[in-house]
Scaffold this active site. Structure first.
Site, PDB file in Angstrom:
ATOM      1  N   ARG A 146      27.453   0.083  -3.394  1.00 53.80           N
ATOM      2  CA  ARG A 146      27.445  -0.024  -1.929  1.00 53.80           C
ATOM      3  C   ARG A 146      28.857   0.086  -1.391  1.00 53.80           C
ATOM      4  O   ARG A 146      29.126   0.767  -0.418  1.00 53.80           O
ATOM      5  CB  ARG A 146      26.793  -1.331  -1.501  1.00 53.80           C
ATOM      6  CG  ARG A 146      25.283  -1.262  -1.300  1.00 53.80           C
ATOM      7  CD  ARG A 146      24.534  -0.627  -2.469  1.00 53.80           C
ATOM      8  NE  ARG A 146      23.103  -0.641  -2.285  1.00 53.80           N
ATOM      9  CZ  ARG A 146      22.309  -1.663  -2.599  1.00 53.80           C
ATOM     10  NH1 ARG A 146      22.813  -2.751  -3.155  1.00 53.80           N
ATOM     11  NH2 ARG A 146      21.003  -1.585  -2.361  1.00 53.80           N
ATOM     12  N   ASP A 175      23.457   3.757  -6.659  1.00 51.63           N
ATOM     13  CA  ASP A 175      22.457   3.313  -5.694  1.00 51.63           C
ATOM     14  C   ASP A 175      22.280   4.402  -4.637  1.00 51.63           C
ATOM     15  O   ASP A 175      22.877   5.477  -4.739  1.00 51.63           O
ATOM     16  CB  ASP A 175      22.848   1.962  -5.074  1.00 51.63           C
ATOM     17  CG  ASP A 175      21.616   1.113  -4.757  1.00 51.63           C
ATOM     18  OD1 ASP A 175      20.741   1.589  -4.009  1.00 51.63           O
ATOM     19  OD2 ASP A 175      21.513  -0.022  -5.265  1.00 51.63           O
ATOM     20  N   HIS A 246      16.195   3.743  -5.482  1.00 51.68           N
ATOM     21  CA  HIS A 246      17.640   3.510  -5.258  1.00 51.68           C
ATOM     22  C   HIS A 246      18.468   4.677  -5.809  1.00 51.68           C
ATOM     23  O   HIS A 246      19.498   4.455  -6.451  1.00 51.68           O
ATOM     24  CB  HIS A 246      18.086   2.191  -5.904  1.00 51.68           C
ATOM     25  CG  HIS A 246      17.691   0.953  -5.126  1.00 51.68           C
ATOM     26  ND1 HIS A 246      18.291   0.597  -3.931  1.00 51.68           N
ATOM     27  CD2 HIS A 246      16.754   0.007  -5.361  1.00 51.68           C
ATOM     28  CE1 HIS A 246      17.746  -0.528  -3.485  1.00 51.68           C
ATOM     29  NE2 HIS A 246      16.802  -0.907  -4.320  1.00 51.68           N
ATOM     30  N   ASP A 308      14.029  -1.706  -9.752  1.00 51.77           N
ATOM     31  CA  ASP A 308      13.610  -2.532  -8.612  1.00 51.77           C
ATOM     32  C   ASP A 308      13.305  -1.669  -7.398  1.00 51.77           C
ATOM     33  O   ASP A 308      13.770  -0.531  -7.297  1.00 51.77           O
ATOM     34  CB  ASP A 308      14.709  -3.536  -8.236  1.00 51.77           C
ATOM     35  CG  ASP A 308      15.998  -2.829  -7.831  1.00 51.77           C
ATOM     36  OD1 ASP A 308      16.431  -1.949  -8.585  1.00 51.77           O
ATOM     37  OD2 ASP A 308      16.552  -3.148  -6.761  1.00 51.77           O
ATOM     38  N   GLU A 309      12.544  -2.243  -6.508  1.00 52.66           N
ATOM     39  CA  GLU A 309      12.333  -1.718  -5.166  1.00 52.66           C
ATOM     40  C   GLU A 309      12.166  -0.191  -5.145  1.00 52.66           C
ATOM     41  O   GLU A 309      12.929   0.518  -4.507  1.00 52.66           O
ATOM     42  CB  GLU A 309      13.512  -2.112  -4.264  1.00 52.66           C
ATOM     43  CG  GLU A 309      13.661  -3.598  -4.107  1.00 52.66           C
ATOM     44  CD  GLU A 309      14.845  -4.002  -3.217  1.00 52.66           C
ATOM     45  OE1 GLU A 309      14.707  -5.004  -2.488  1.00 52.66           O
ATOM     46  OE2 GLU A 309      15.900  -3.326  -3.256  1.00 52.66           O
ATOM     47  N   TRP A 375      14.864 -11.814 -10.287  1.00 51.22           N
ATOM     48  CA  TRP A 375      15.625 -11.948  -9.037  1.00 51.22           C
ATOM     49  C   TRP A 375      14.787 -12.451  -7.876  1.00 51.22           C
ATOM     50  O   TRP A 375      15.285 -13.113  -6.980  1.00 51.22           O
ATOM     51  CB  TRP A 375      16.320 -10.627  -8.683  1.00 51.22           C
ATOM     52  CG  TRP A 375      15.460  -9.516  -8.143  1.00 51.22           C
ATOM     53  CD1 TRP A 375      14.730  -8.621  -8.860  1.00 51.22           C
ATOM     54  CD2 TRP A 375      15.273  -9.179  -6.761  1.00 51.22           C
ATOM     55  NE1 TRP A 375      14.087  -7.741  -8.022  1.00 51.22           N
ATOM     56  CE2 TRP A 375      14.412  -8.057  -6.720  1.00 51.22           C
ATOM     57  CE3 TRP A 375      15.744  -9.708  -5.550  1.00 51.22           C
ATOM     58  CZ2 TRP A 375      14.009  -7.456  -5.521  1.00 51.22           C
ATOM     59  CZ3 TRP A 375      15.340  -9.106  -4.370  1.00 51.22           C
ATOM     60  CH2 TRP A 375      14.483  -7.999  -4.355  1.00 51.22           C
ATOM     61  N   TYR A 400      22.330 -15.631  -5.122  1.00 51.57           N
ATOM     62  CA  TYR A 400      22.744 -14.380  -4.486  1.00 51.57           C
ATOM     63  C   TYR A 400      23.979 -14.643  -3.633  1.00 51.57           C
ATOM     64  O   TYR A 400      23.905 -15.287  -2.586  1.00 51.57           O
ATOM     65  CB  TYR A 400      21.589 -13.792  -3.655  1.00 51.57           C
ATOM     66  CG  TYR A 400      20.804 -12.786  -4.463  1.00 51.57           C
ATOM     67  CD1 TYR A 400      20.552 -13.029  -5.801  1.00 51.57           C
ATOM     68  CD2 TYR A 400      20.346 -11.592  -3.908  1.00 51.57           C
ATOM     69  CE1 TYR A 400      19.863 -12.112  -6.571  1.00 51.57           C
ATOM     70  CE2 TYR A 400      19.653 -10.666  -4.673  1.00 51.57           C
ATOM     71  CZ  TYR A 400      19.422 -10.931  -6.010  1.00 51.57           C
ATOM     72  OH  TYR A 400      18.751 -10.018  -6.768  1.00 51.57           O
ATOM     73  N   ASP A 402      25.696 -12.667  -1.883  1.00 47.32           N
ATOM     74  CA  ASP A 402      25.845 -11.962  -0.603  1.00 47.32           C
ATOM     75  C   ASP A 402      25.215 -12.777   0.519  1.00 47.32           C
ATOM     76  O   ASP A 402      25.411 -12.478   1.694  1.00 47.32           O
ATOM     77  CB  ASP A 402      25.238 -10.557  -0.649  1.00 47.32           C
ATOM     78  CG  ASP A 402      23.758 -10.546  -1.042  1.00 47.32           C
ATOM     79  OD1 ASP A 402      23.341 -11.432  -1.825  1.00 47.32           O
ATOM     80  OD2 ASP A 402      23.031  -9.649  -0.581  1.00 47.32           O
ATOM     81  N   TRP A 450      25.986  -8.485  -4.305  1.00 49.80           N
ATOM     82  CA  TRP A 450      25.625  -7.230  -3.637  1.00 49.80           C
ATOM     83  C   TRP A 450      26.628  -7.002  -2.508  1.00 49.80           C
ATOM     84  O   TRP A 450      26.928  -7.934  -1.754  1.00 49.80           O
ATOM     85  CB  TRP A 450      24.203  -7.296  -3.093  1.00 49.80           C
ATOM     86  CG  TRP A 450      23.179  -7.505  -4.162  1.00 49.80           C
ATOM     87  CD1 TRP A 450      22.509  -8.654  -4.461  1.00 49.80           C
ATOM     88  CD2 TRP A 450      22.716  -6.522  -5.100  1.00 49.80           C
ATOM     89  NE1 TRP A 450      21.658  -8.455  -5.524  1.00 49.80           N
ATOM     90  CE2 TRP A 450      21.767  -7.148  -5.940  1.00 49.80           C
ATOM     91  CE3 TRP A 450      23.025  -5.167  -5.325  1.00 49.80           C
ATOM     92  CZ2 TRP A 450      21.108  -6.471  -6.970  1.00 49.80           C
ATOM     93  CZ3 TRP A 450      22.367  -4.505  -6.352  1.00 49.80           C
ATOM     94  CH2 TRP A 450      21.420  -5.151  -7.156  1.00 49.80           C
ATOM     95  N   THR A 451      27.103  -5.773  -2.382  1.00 46.75           N
ATOM     96  CA  THR A 451      28.281  -5.588  -1.530  1.00 46.75           C
ATOM     97  C   THR A 451      28.046  -4.776  -0.255  1.00 46.75           C
ATOM     98  O   THR A 451      28.980  -4.180   0.274  1.00 46.75           O
ATOM     99  CB  THR A 451      29.409  -4.927  -2.344  1.00 46.75           C
ATOM    100  OG1 THR A 451      28.925  -3.676  -2.844  1.00 46.75           O
ATOM    101  CG2 THR A 451      29.843  -5.799  -3.510  1.00 46.75           C
ATOM    102  N   GLU A 452      26.792  -4.736   0.215  1.00 45.17           N
ATOM    103  CA  GLU A 452      26.576  -4.015   1.472  1.00 45.17           C
ATOM    104  C   GLU A 452      27.585  -4.456   2.530  1.00 45.17           C
ATOM    105  O   GLU A 452      28.118  -3.635   3.277  1.00 45.17           O
ATOM    106  CB  GLU A 452      25.166  -4.302   2.018  1.00 45.17           C
ATOM    107  CG  GLU A 452      24.035  -3.623   1.272  1.00 45.17           C
ATOM    108  CD  GLU A 452      23.441  -4.517   0.191  1.00 45.17           C
ATOM    109  OE1 GLU A 452      24.153  -5.387  -0.348  1.00 45.17           O
ATOM    110  OE2 GLU A 452      22.243  -4.334  -0.131  1.00 45.17           O
TER     111      GLU A 452
HETATM  112  C1  TNX Z   1      17.776  -6.652  -3.157  1.00 40.97           C
HETATM  113  S1  TNX Z   1      18.098  -7.670  -5.996  1.00 40.97           S
HETATM  114  C2  TNX Z   1      18.253  -5.673  -4.009  1.00 40.97           C
HETATM  115  C3  TNX Z   1      19.559  -5.039  -3.738  1.00 40.97           C
HETATM  116  C4  TNX Z   1      20.154  -5.528  -2.444  1.00 40.97           C
HETATM  117  C5  TNX Z   1      19.965  -7.017  -2.327  1.00 40.97           C
HETATM  118  C6  TNX Z   1      20.613  -7.609  -1.117  1.00 40.97           C
HETATM  119  C7  TNX Z   1      17.657  -6.244  -6.207  1.00 40.97           C
HETATM  120  C8  TNX Z   1      17.215  -5.953  -7.542  1.00 40.97           C
HETATM  121  N1  TNX Z   1      17.657  -5.354  -5.197  1.00 40.97           N
HETATM  122  O1  TNX Z   1      19.424  -3.645  -3.748  1.00 40.97           O
HETATM  123  O2  TNX Z   1      21.506  -5.184  -2.433  1.00 40.97           O
HETATM  124  O3  TNX Z   1      18.586  -7.291  -2.277  1.00 40.97           O
HETATM  125  O4  TNX Z   1      20.529  -9.007  -1.130  1.00 40.97           O
END
Ligand code: TNX
Length: 526
Positions: A146, A175, A246, A308-309, A375, A400, A402, A450-452
């Site tokens: 990020r 990412d 991602h 993830d995600e 997580w 976390y 962040d 996490w560095t957004e």
């Molecule tokens: C979720 S934790 C994410 C990250 C984001 C973070 C922000 C995870 C596996 N995925 O992509 O940066 O939340 O808190």
């Protein structure tokens, strides 16, 4: 003489027992060590020299003696200070190194200054300390995707980890918003994927961007240097290449990897991009080839693949992906994701490595040897351990970094719920209700950075410190946590952070690091 307080701490109480004469470090002191410990000896000399100006030569007779003692556990150490000198024994070189870190904490905090400090007497109290870590995975995850962290600052971060006896750096290298590692076979990953036009400001994805280009990446030479630097400090770097979601930065470079094939920018927004990988054989091969180069660079037994995600909309709506699902005999998109992860696992295990991924990889068949990072709270940790997987605990509602540190309106970015030092100190890496065998599968835990919303090392300092000190202590020490005792030692430790130049968050109010009352619940925005 034993320490006046029960031991097993990452932060040592400074004034131990002033009535007992200890040892004074002066120009007659030297470091003595067998060959197998010469790297640690060199490190100790370089840690002690800047502030003291002392040479501490190896052949000065050696009032600081380093040795390996096979009777101690691997990472364990014994540190003895008497009027005759200092003796540090470790079960391994790593154990000796941790003993050296403790030794620094017994000296005045000015020992951490990087330039000559005069007028200080470098005196050590007499002590005998025996100590060993609770967990073998004492980690931090750093998101350099990020916001890119230049090599120099990353090496500094590694030093700060070592100071807290952390031993795993999980490096989030790719990412949607950036690809940060040179891959020789696919040069556009960094030529295109390492740069974005601007960045989202704050938490609102619809607001205007900052109008400033951002980017950077590590060359393979950089990576070799970083890995070696970390290894000298007994830190293993676990690289992470995200997939199958991602991945927008990779898609900007190689659109044929995507479902739509559309030309995309490296993403300038935070959140989760809808643009994911397609399921072609050539795409699997591409990522497996990337992992090959990654494995050449990182000796780590674990390699992160993300997982993830991964939004499934594109897969659901695409004819070719649906045809692949049928062709592969899979039931649905979730099974497709598991198939993808399993394919990458084949490449990793062929080279004796283990796959490491976020807890979403539990949603489907998962190879037995895979390690799961829990997580989304601790549910994933319990499920994975029961299914026989090794687990790394990093629940978002506790570790976390962040997440904001208070409800005060002047917190830099109002991300998620507040996590105070006391909140993170409550971290319990082993979930309730496991049998002893299952609990054994929890390797440890890590803080996730996490560095957004962190675009400089200074901001990272603010979010990470002193909360990571609490996490480091939880991962090193036993399960019983006494926050009052920790808070007292933390107060002393802040002087060390000041001396190193860490721009930690300063406490406000009469109850410095305590949990604010009345805050419960899980975050809904990030
Ligand atoms: C979720 S934790 C994410 C990250 C984001 C973070 C922000 C995870 C596996 N995925 O992509 O940066 O939340 O808190």
């Amino acid at each position: 003489m034993l320490l006046p307080r029960p031991f097993a701490k990452t932060l040592l109480p400074h004034a131990l027992d002033e009535r007992v004469t200890g040892y004074l470090l002066d120009s007659s002191s030297g470091v003595a060590a067998p060959d197998e410990l010469s790297q640690v000896a060199t490190w100790l000399q370089s840690a002690l020299r800047p502030a003291t100006g002392l040479l501490l030569d190896r052949d000065a007779g050696g009032a600081i003696a380093l040795q390996v003692d096979d009777l101690l556990g691997d990472d364990a150490y014994r540190l003895q200070v008497s009027p005759e000198g200092v003796r540090i024994a470790g079960g391994s070189a790593a154990g000796v190194f941790y003993g050296c870190q403790s030794l620094l904490q017994l000296l005045p905090p000015a020992i951490f200054r990087r330039s000559r400090v005069t007028g200080v007497s470098w005196e050590l109290s007499a002590v005998e300390v025996e100590d060993a870590p609770r967990f073998g995975w004492r980690g931090a995850m750093l998101d350099v995707a990020r916001h890119f962290m230049p090599k120099h600052d990353l090496l500094r971060f590694i030093d700060l980890m070592a100071m807290h006896k952390l031993n795993i750096l999980h490096l989030h290298l790719t990412d949607d918003q950036g690809w940060r590692i040179e891959i020789k076979r696919y040069p556009w990953l960094t030529e295109v994927g390492a740069w974005r036009l601007e960045s989202q400001v704050g938490a609102d994805p619809n607001g205007p961007g900052d109008g400033r280009p951002h980017g950077g990446f590590y060359t393979q030479d950089d990576i070799r240097e970083i890995v070696a630097y970390a290894a000298e400090r007994f830190i293993t770097i676990i690289p992470e290449i995200e997939s199958p979601g991602h991945v927008q930065a990779a898609l900007a470079a190689y659109p044929e990897l995507g479902v739509t094939g559309a030309a995309l920018d490296v993403w300038t927004r935070w959140g989760v991009s809808e643009n994911v990988l397609n399921a072609e054989e050539s795409t699997v091969e591409f990522f497996a080839n990337v992992l090959d180069e990654v494995m050449d660079l990182f000796p780590s037994p674990f390699i992160g693949v993300g997982g993830d995600e991964c939004p499934k909309n594109q897969w659901r709506n695409d004819r070719r992906v649906q045809a692949r699902i049928t062709e592969l005999g899979l039931t649905d998109e979730t099974a497709l994701q598991a198939w993808f992860i399993a394919r990458l696992n084949e490449r990793l295990t062929a080279r004796g490595r283990r796959l490491f991924g976020w807890d979403e990889i539990l949603e489907g068949e998962l190879p037995a040897d895979a390690v799961v990072a829990s997580w989304r709270g601790m549910t994933g940790a319990a499920v994975a351990a029961r299914r026989g997987h090794n687990v790394v605990a990093c629940p978002d509602n506790t570790v976390y970094l962040d997440y904001r540190q208070s409800l005060a309106p002047d917190e830099p970015i109002p991300v998620a719920i507040p996590l105070t030092v006391e909140d993170v100190y409550q971290f319990q890496p082993i979930p309730d209700g496991l049998t002893d065998d299952e609990a054994e599968r929890i390797l440890g835990g890590q803080a996730n950075v996490w560095t957004e919303h962190m675009d400089s090392p200074r901001t990272i300092d603010y979010f990470v410190f002193p909360r990571i000190c609490a996490i480091a202590e939880v991962l090193w020490s036993g399960p019983s946590h006494n926050f009052a005792d920790f808070a007292e030692r933390l107060d002393e430790h802040l002087a060390r952070l000041d001396a190193v130049g860490v721009e930690y968050r300063r406490s406000t109010g009469p109850l410095p690091w305590q949990r604010r009352p009345g805050i419960t619940g899980r975050p809904h925005t990030r």
